[in-house]
Design a protein around this motif. Structure first.
Motif: not given
Length: 128
Positions: A84-90, A104-116
Motif C-alpha cells: 500500500p502507498e506509504l501516505l495511505v498507511q501514515l 502539522d499533519v498536512r505539512y508532514l503529508e506534503e513532505v513525506i509525499g515529496a520524498a516518496m
C-alpha cells in the motif's frame, strides 16, 4: 498487509466454539455480544456482518479482527503482492497523534509525499 474481506466461515467457527464452550445458545450469544439474533443467522448463511457487528463479535471473542480478515492480494504464503502507498498507511497514524495539529499533519503529508515522489523518480531513472 491490506486485508479487506471478512472470513465469515472462520468467524462463525470461532463463535461456535466459544458458544459451545460457554454453554450458550446462539440467541444468548447474540444478547451477550449486543447484536441481533438475525446477525447470527446471517453469519450461519455465509453473509458478512456489518462493521459494528464485526467489531462487537471480535471484541467478545477477545481476538484481533485481523484473525478473520482475508487478503485477496496476497500470495500463497500470505505476503502482499502489492505494497500500500506509504501516505495511505501514515495518514491515520499522523491524524491520531494528539501532539500534531491539522496544519502539522498536512505539512508532514506534503513532505513525506515529496520524498516518496523523489524516491520513485530516482528508482525509475536510468543509472548514468
Amino acid at each position: 498487509m491490506a486485508r479487506n474481506r471478512v472470513n465469515v466461515a472462520a468467524l462463525y467457527a470461532a463463535l461456535d466454539a466459544a458458544r459451545t464452550t460457554r454453554g450458550l445458545s446462539w440467541r444468548q450469544l447474540a444478547g451477550e455480544v449486543g447484536v441481533s439474533p438475525s446477525t447470527m443467522t446471517r453469519l450461519a448463511n455465509g453473509h458478512r456482518p456489518d462493521v459494528d457487528a464485526f467489531a462487537a463479535l471480535v471484541q467478545w471473542l477477545s481476538l484481533p479482527a485481523e484473525n478473520f480478515m482475508i487478503d485477496p492480494g496476497a500470495d500463497a504464503e500470505g505476503k502482499p503482492t502489492a505494497e500500500p502507498e506509504l501516505l495511505v498507511q501514515l495518514a491515520p497514524l499522523l491524524r491520531a497523534r494528539s501532539d500534531l495539529g491539522e496544519e502539522d499533519v498536512r505539512y508532514l503529508e506534503e513532505v513525506i509525499g515529496a520524498a516518496m515522489r523523489r524516491f520513485a523518480s530516482d528508482r525509475d531513472s536510468p543509472v548514468g
